[in-house]
Motif scaffolding. Structure first.
Motif, PDB file in Angstrom:
ATOM      1  N   GLN A 363     -22.534  -5.242  -5.984  1.00  0.00           N
ATOM      2  CA  GLN A 363     -22.631  -6.578  -5.410  1.00  0.00           C
ATOM      3  C   GLN A 363     -21.309  -7.329  -5.518  1.00  0.00           C
ATOM      4  O   GLN A 363     -20.951  -8.108  -4.624  1.00  0.00           O
ATOM      5  CB  GLN A 363     -23.742  -7.372  -6.099  1.00  0.00           C
ATOM      6  N   SER A 364     -20.568  -7.073  -6.594  1.00  0.00           N
ATOM      7  CA  SER A 364     -19.277  -7.765  -6.721  1.00  0.00           C
ATOM      8  C   SER A 364     -18.291  -7.264  -5.667  1.00  0.00           C
ATOM      9  O   SER A 364     -17.416  -8.022  -5.217  1.00  0.00           O
ATOM     10  CB  SER A 364     -18.700  -7.569  -8.125  1.00  0.00           C
ATOM     11  N   ILE A 365     -18.413  -5.983  -5.253  1.00  0.00           N
ATOM     12  CA  ILE A 365     -17.560  -5.474  -4.165  1.00  0.00           C
ATOM     13  C   ILE A 365     -17.911  -6.189  -2.869  1.00  0.00           C
ATOM     14  O   ILE A 365     -17.032  -6.630  -2.123  1.00  0.00           O
ATOM     15  CB  ILE A 365     -17.732  -3.948  -4.018  1.00  0.00           C
ATOM     16  N   ILE A 366     -19.213  -6.331  -2.630  1.00  0.00           N
ATOM     17  CA  ILE A 366     -19.657  -7.044  -1.429  1.00  0.00           C
ATOM     18  C   ILE A 366     -19.178  -8.490  -1.457  1.00  0.00           C
ATOM     19  O   ILE A 366     -18.589  -8.994  -0.496  1.00  0.00           O
ATOM     20  CB  ILE A 366     -21.189  -6.987  -1.304  1.00  0.00           C
ATOM     21  N   ASP A 367     -19.405  -9.159  -2.591  1.00  0.00           N
ATOM     22  CA  ASP A 367     -19.033 -10.573  -2.701  1.00  0.00           C
ATOM     23  C   ASP A 367     -17.531 -10.775  -2.542  1.00  0.00           C
ATOM     24  O   ASP A 367     -17.077 -11.753  -1.930  1.00  0.00           O
ATOM     25  CB  ASP A 367     -19.485 -11.134  -4.049  1.00  0.00           C
ATOM     26  N   GLY A 368     -16.751  -9.844  -3.089  1.00  0.00           N
ATOM     27  CA  GLY A 368     -15.300 -10.015  -3.078  1.00  0.00           C
ATOM     28  C   GLY A 368     -14.632  -9.582  -1.799  1.00  0.00           C
ATOM     29  O   GLY A 368     -13.483  -9.967  -1.540  1.00  0.00           O
ATOM     30  N   LEU A 431     -10.857  10.104  -8.359  1.00  0.00           N
ATOM     31  CA  LEU A 431     -11.612   9.579  -7.226  1.00  0.00           C
ATOM     32  C   LEU A 431     -10.661   9.497  -6.035  1.00  0.00           C
ATOM     33  O   LEU A 431      -9.677   8.759  -6.065  1.00  0.00           O
ATOM     34  CB  LEU A 431     -12.172   8.192  -7.554  1.00  0.00           C
ATOM     35  N   TYR A 432     -10.958  10.277  -5.006  1.00  0.00           N
ATOM     36  CA  TYR A 432     -10.092  10.336  -3.826  1.00  0.00           C
ATOM     37  C   TYR A 432     -10.628   9.429  -2.727  1.00  0.00           C
ATOM     38  O   TYR A 432     -11.834   9.242  -2.574  1.00  0.00           O
ATOM     39  CB  TYR A 432     -10.027  11.771  -3.287  1.00  0.00           C
ATOM     40  N   THR A 433      -9.720   8.877  -1.940  1.00  0.00           N
ATOM     41  CA  THR A 433     -10.113   8.188  -0.716  1.00  0.00           C
ATOM     42  C   THR A 433      -8.963   8.287   0.266  1.00  0.00           C
ATOM     43  O   THR A 433      -7.892   8.814  -0.054  1.00  0.00           O
ATOM     44  CB  THR A 433     -10.525   6.730  -0.986  1.00  0.00           C
ATOM     45  N   ASN A 434      -9.199   7.798   1.497  1.00  0.00           N
ATOM     46  CA  ASN A 434      -8.193   7.964   2.543  1.00  0.00           C
ATOM     47  C   ASN A 434      -7.247   6.782   2.590  1.00  0.00           C
ATOM     48  O   ASN A 434      -7.609   5.651   2.279  1.00  0.00           O
ATOM     49  CB  ASN A 434      -8.864   8.153   3.911  1.00  0.00           C
ATOM     50  N   ALA A 435      -6.026   7.057   3.015  1.00  0.00           N
ATOM     51  CA  ALA A 435      -4.973   6.040   3.048  1.00  0.00           C
ATOM     52  C   ALA A 435      -5.271   4.986   4.097  1.00  0.00           C
ATOM     53  O   ALA A 435      -5.887   5.243   5.128  1.00  0.00           O
ATOM     54  CB  ALA A 435      -3.623   6.699   3.342  1.00  0.00           C
ATOM     55  N   GLY A 436      -4.834   3.765   3.832  1.00  0.00           N
ATOM     56  CA  GLY A 436      -4.869   2.710   4.821  1.00  0.00           C
ATOM     57  C   GLY A 436      -6.158   1.935   4.909  1.00  0.00           C
ATOM     58  O   GLY A 436      -6.279   1.040   5.738  1.00  0.00           O
ATOM     59  N   ASN A 437      -7.132   2.254   4.051  1.00  0.00           N
ATOM     60  CA  ASN A 437      -8.417   1.558   4.110  1.00  0.00           C
ATOM     61  C   ASN A 437      -8.460   0.521   2.996  1.00  0.00           C
ATOM     62  O   ASN A 437      -8.775   0.836   1.843  1.00  0.00           O
ATOM     63  CB  ASN A 437      -9.571   2.550   3.980  1.00  0.00           C
ATOM     64  N   ARG A 439     -10.468  -1.896   2.344  1.00  0.00           N
ATOM     65  CA  ARG A 439     -11.775  -2.137   1.741  1.00  0.00           C
ATOM     66  C   ARG A 439     -12.067  -1.104   0.656  1.00  0.00           C
ATOM     67  O   ARG A 439     -12.509  -1.433  -0.439  1.00  0.00           O
ATOM     68  CB  ARG A 439     -12.861  -2.095   2.815  1.00  0.00           C
ATOM     69  N   ARG A 440     -11.814   0.156   0.968  1.00  0.00           N
ATOM     70  CA  ARG A 440     -12.095   1.204  -0.018  1.00  0.00           C
ATOM     71  C   ARG A 440     -11.110   1.152  -1.184  1.00  0.00           C
ATOM     72  O   ARG A 440     -11.465   1.459  -2.321  1.00  0.00           O
ATOM     73  CB  ARG A 440     -12.084   2.578   0.657  1.00  0.00           C
ATOM     74  N   ASN A 441      -9.884   0.766  -0.908  1.00  0.00           N
ATOM     75  CA  ASN A 441      -8.933   0.590  -2.009  1.00  0.00           C
ATOM     76  C   ASN A 441      -9.423  -0.498  -2.966  1.00  0.00           C
ATOM     77  O   ASN A 441      -9.333  -0.356  -4.191  1.00  0.00           O
ATOM     78  CB  ASN A 441      -7.550   0.235  -1.472  1.00  0.00           C
ATOM     79  N   TYR A 442      -9.922  -1.579  -2.402  1.00  0.00           N
ATOM     80  CA  TYR A 442     -10.468  -2.678  -3.209  1.00  0.00           C
ATOM     81  C   TYR A 442     -11.656  -2.184  -4.035  1.00  0.00           C
ATOM     82  O   TYR A 442     -11.736  -2.422  -5.246  1.00  0.00           O
ATOM     83  CB  TYR A 442     -10.885  -3.815  -2.283  1.00  0.00           C
ATOM     84  N   ALA A 443     -12.589  -1.486  -3.357  1.00  0.00           N
ATOM     85  CA  ALA A 443     -13.777  -1.001  -4.056  1.00  0.00           C
ATOM     86  C   ALA A 443     -13.413   0.007  -5.137  1.00  0.00           C
ATOM     87  O   ALA A 443     -13.977  -0.019  -6.244  1.00  0.00           O
ATOM     88  CB  ALA A 443     -14.743  -0.369  -3.053  1.00  0.00           C
ATOM     89  N   ILE A 460      -7.439   7.214  -9.524  1.00  0.00           N
ATOM     90  CA  ILE A 460      -7.561   7.034  -8.078  1.00  0.00           C
ATOM     91  C   ILE A 460      -6.398   7.733  -7.385  1.00  0.00           C
ATOM     92  O   ILE A 460      -5.248   7.597  -7.808  1.00  0.00           O
ATOM     93  CB  ILE A 460      -7.566   5.544  -7.705  1.00  0.00           C
ATOM     94  N   GLU A 461      -6.718   8.487  -6.347  1.00  0.00           N
ATOM     95  CA  GLU A 461      -5.665   9.135  -5.555  1.00  0.00           C
ATOM     96  C   GLU A 461      -5.949   8.919  -4.074  1.00  0.00           C
ATOM     97  O   GLU A 461      -7.067   9.148  -3.604  1.00  0.00           O
ATOM     98  CB  GLU A 461      -5.581  10.631  -5.856  1.00  0.00           C
ATOM     99  N   ILE A 462      -4.928   8.476  -3.347  1.00  0.00           N
ATOM    100  CA  ILE A 462      -5.046   8.205  -1.918  1.00  0.00           C
ATOM    101  C   ILE A 462      -4.452   9.376  -1.140  1.00  0.00           C
ATOM    102  O   ILE A 462      -3.345   9.826  -1.435  1.00  0.00           O
ATOM    103  CB  ILE A 462      -4.299   6.913  -1.538  1.00  0.00           C
ATOM    104  N   GLN A 463      -5.201   9.868  -0.134  1.00  0.00           N
ATOM    105  CA  GLN A 463      -4.715  10.973   0.690  1.00  0.00           C
ATOM    106  C   GLN A 463      -4.667  10.546   2.152  1.00  0.00           C
ATOM    107  O   GLN A 463      -5.469   9.721   2.595  1.00  0.00           O
ATOM    108  CB  GLN A 463      -5.627  12.200   0.551  1.00  0.00           C
ATOM    109  N   GLU A 464      -3.750  11.121   2.902  1.00  0.00           N
ATOM    110  CA  GLU A 464      -3.702  10.909   4.352  1.00  0.00           C
ATOM    111  C   GLU A 464      -5.037  11.347   4.945  1.00  0.00           C
ATOM    112  O   GLU A 464      -5.640  12.324   4.510  1.00  0.00           O
ATOM    113  CB  GLU A 464      -2.541  11.706   4.943  1.00  0.00           C
TER     114      GLU A 464
END
Length: 591
Positions: A363-368, A431-437, A439-443, A460-464
């Motif tokens: 919920q804090s991710i949603i609120d923020g 925890l991997y996620t895609n670059a440039g997002n 919202r997901r970086n925040y979460a 956290i690791e960001i991938q293309e």
């Protein structure tokens, strides 16, 4: 509501970019500001986070690929989504499954099928195709193109992510579809699908509407060379647009196809998807008019964007898209080496996965970040699918104390450094996620902090984006953040089916025979609504097992330049009627 004319929008797809379709320009960079007035009046520019993977409906899996392919390739049927019930309708030129309910429904002139008929025993469906449709190279589209393409969808070497759509065809119950018996083409305009069991009409229509490719171009390509074929870079379709150029990771441009009669060439002469990985740059280009459309505009940026450029308006639509944290349920390395399944040492226990969900302050991710445009997710059945959605399930609360108890019960206790450990293994992962997002970086940052508070080390690791998606497909990641745009027909075996070779979207390797059985039982109901009890049980199992942590549904927020005329957003997507859009001439825009 009318759905995407090429039916791609009905299928579930992976959201790697933001929640979007995006990308492209000319080799010189092609910014809108650099275009002449005449070129600007005939060119639409869309700002995009990441590139398409394939412009081939057999193997394309991302939302970007699906949206662009939907403009290039033809569709057997069209569809309408009833927002009051959450039911999907199917339309041919001369027939509809259900009466239309929307106020602005249009004649489905883009459909390849004139009509269809279901056999009394529900074991076959026969389509009569129009006889005036041609591929962009002038060759006629025939029933043989469909039979040929279904063989591609079913070929295990090609490994299409939509193999489960063939699960009811004759022979599938014995392990391999018998295409000679399953699909008949008595003449160019007659196409017959045969099933090994009775299939409800709505599901038969859904599963037999996969997009075709031209047999005369693809017939000599070997299955093992299919993904690398140069034809993937030179798609020949029959839709309102053709591929003009594709500069990988830079831009992708379509041009209106003058030969299209399904139903007509696209109104805008040129559509450019410009790949702009950085959100702030995409937003700035929307404000300056360098791009005309940007998806996933942050709610907090609405006022600033519209103040900076009064010709920009923000529109919202939902709920079809959700973000999630994926946990590898099985040992991915072991599976990739042996083909056998054993529990993942960190995430294999449902109690552990439930604890992880309760440890994350969703919920804090949603609120923020999302504010009123986010809704806590419980499973992958959207509240928009009202006929099936179980409102009685309550989301797991944010409760780190209870999460710690669950982890302790599973044998995870604090080690000397404060990090939980079990049998000498620290609870530590990437925890991997895609670059440039953004919202997901925040979460991801909030998730990292939440987990640290209960003794879990999360890096956290960001991938293309394309690299990230490739790793997901190959089940090389233990934990990741991604998103889904769900199918508008509930048919989740490609996501949760226990046959991991056919269920190509089952990235976590979640196996539950009861889920398989519920999906099969639901398919046996001839009326869609009669399957509700099975989908209710399905939701409760997913809620308990937490194969992934369902984070939040999103009301998608899109920025549009007001020079665009005729756009209609609905749950099927921001671009479902893009071929009907027009651009207001520059001369009519006040300085």
């Amino acid at each position: 509501m009318k759905l995407n004319k090429a039916f791609h929008s009905l299928f579930p797809v992976v959201l790697l970019a933001a929640v979007t379709l995006l990308s492209a320009c000319s080799k010189s960079g092609g910014k809108n500001a650099a275009l002449s007035a005449a070129a600007r009046d005939t060119t639409l520019v869309i700002g995009m986070l990441g590139d398409a993977d394939y412009l081939n409906p057999v193997i394309g899996a991302s939302l970007t690929s699906s949206e662009i392919s939907g403009l290039i390739y033809p569709g057997l049927l069209q569809g309408e989504f009833d927002t009051k019930t959450g039911l999907l309708n199917y339309l041919a030129l001369e027939k509809r499954l259900r009466p239309s309910s929307g106020p602005d429904d249009k004649s489905p002139k883009a459909a390849l099928a004139r009509t269809w008929s279901m056999s009394p025993d529900h074991r076959s469906i026969t389509y009569i195709l129009r006889d005036d449709a041609k591929w962009a190279d002038g060759q006629p589209i025939t029933s043989r193109d469909f039979k040929f393409t279904y063989k591609l969808y079913g070929n295990p070497i090609i490994a299409s992510p939509r193999q489960q759509f063939l699960a009811e065809l004759v022979g599938a119950d014995k392990g391999t579809v018998d295409f000679d018996k399953a699909i008949e083409t008595p003449n160019d305009t007659t196409l017959v699908f045969h099933f090994y069991k009775p299939v409800p009409e709505h599901l038969a229509l859904f599963h037999t509407s996969l997009t075709p490719v031209p047999e005369h171009l693809w017939k000599d390509v070997k299955p093992e060379e299919f993904r690398e074929s140069k034809l993937n870079q030179q798609p020949v379709g029959a839709g309102p647009y053709r591929l003009a150029e594709w500069n990988k990771q830079q831009s992708l441009a379509l041009s209106s196809s003058p030969s299209c009669n399904l139903p007509k060439p696209g109104n805008i002469k040129r559509i450019v998807w410009r790949i702009v990985p950085d959100y702030t740059v995409r937003l700035a280009q929307l404000q300056t008019g360098d791009v005309d459309v940007v998806e996933s505009v942050k709610p907090e940026d609405f006022d600033a964007v519209q103040k900076a450029n009064p010709d920009v308006e923000v529109k919202t639509v939902g709920l079809r898209v959700y973000d999630y944290v994926g946990w590898m349920n099985m040992d991915g390395d072991y599976y990739n080496k042996t083909g056998k399944v054993r529990p993942h040492p960190l995430f294999g226990d449902p109690k552990v996965r439930r604890a992880l969900t309760m440890a994350i302050d969703r919920q804090s991710i949603i609120d923020g970040y999302l504010g009123e445009y986010g809704v806590l997710a419980k499973t992958d059945i959207s509240p928009s699918l009202k006929w099936a959605f179980d409102d009685s399930i309550k989301p797991w609360p944010y409760d780190p104390t209870q999460a710690s108890r669950l982890l302790a019960g599973a044998g995870w206790v604090p080690g000397p450094d404060g990090i939980l450990q079990k049998d000498g293994r620290r609870f530590s992962f990437v925890l991997y996620t895609n670059a440039g997002n953004a919202r997901r970086n925040y979460a991801a940052t909030i998730i990292q902090q939440n987990l640290k508070e209960i003794g879990i080390d999360c890096k956290i690791e960001i991938q293309e984006s394309n690299v990230f998606f490739q790793n997901l497909q190959e089940r090389k990641l233990d934990a990741w953040m991604a998103g889904w745009s769900i199918g508008l027909e509930i048919d989740p075996l490609d996501v949760w089916g226990s046959d991991l070779e056919k269920s190509r979207f089952n990235f976590p390797g979640y196996i539950n025979p009861r889920i398989d059985k519920l999906c099969e039982l639901a398919k046996e109901k001839m009326r869609t609504e009669d399957a509700r009890p099975y989908w209710v049980e399905y939701q409760r199992i997913l809620h308990e097992d937490q194969p992934i942590t369902f984070l939040y549904w999103m009301r998608e927020t899109q920025g549009f330049n007001k020079r665009i005329q005729g756009e209609k957003l609905n749950i099927s997507g921001s671009f479902y009627n893009i071929d009907d859009w027009t651009l207001r001439p520059s001369s009519s825009i006040a300085p």
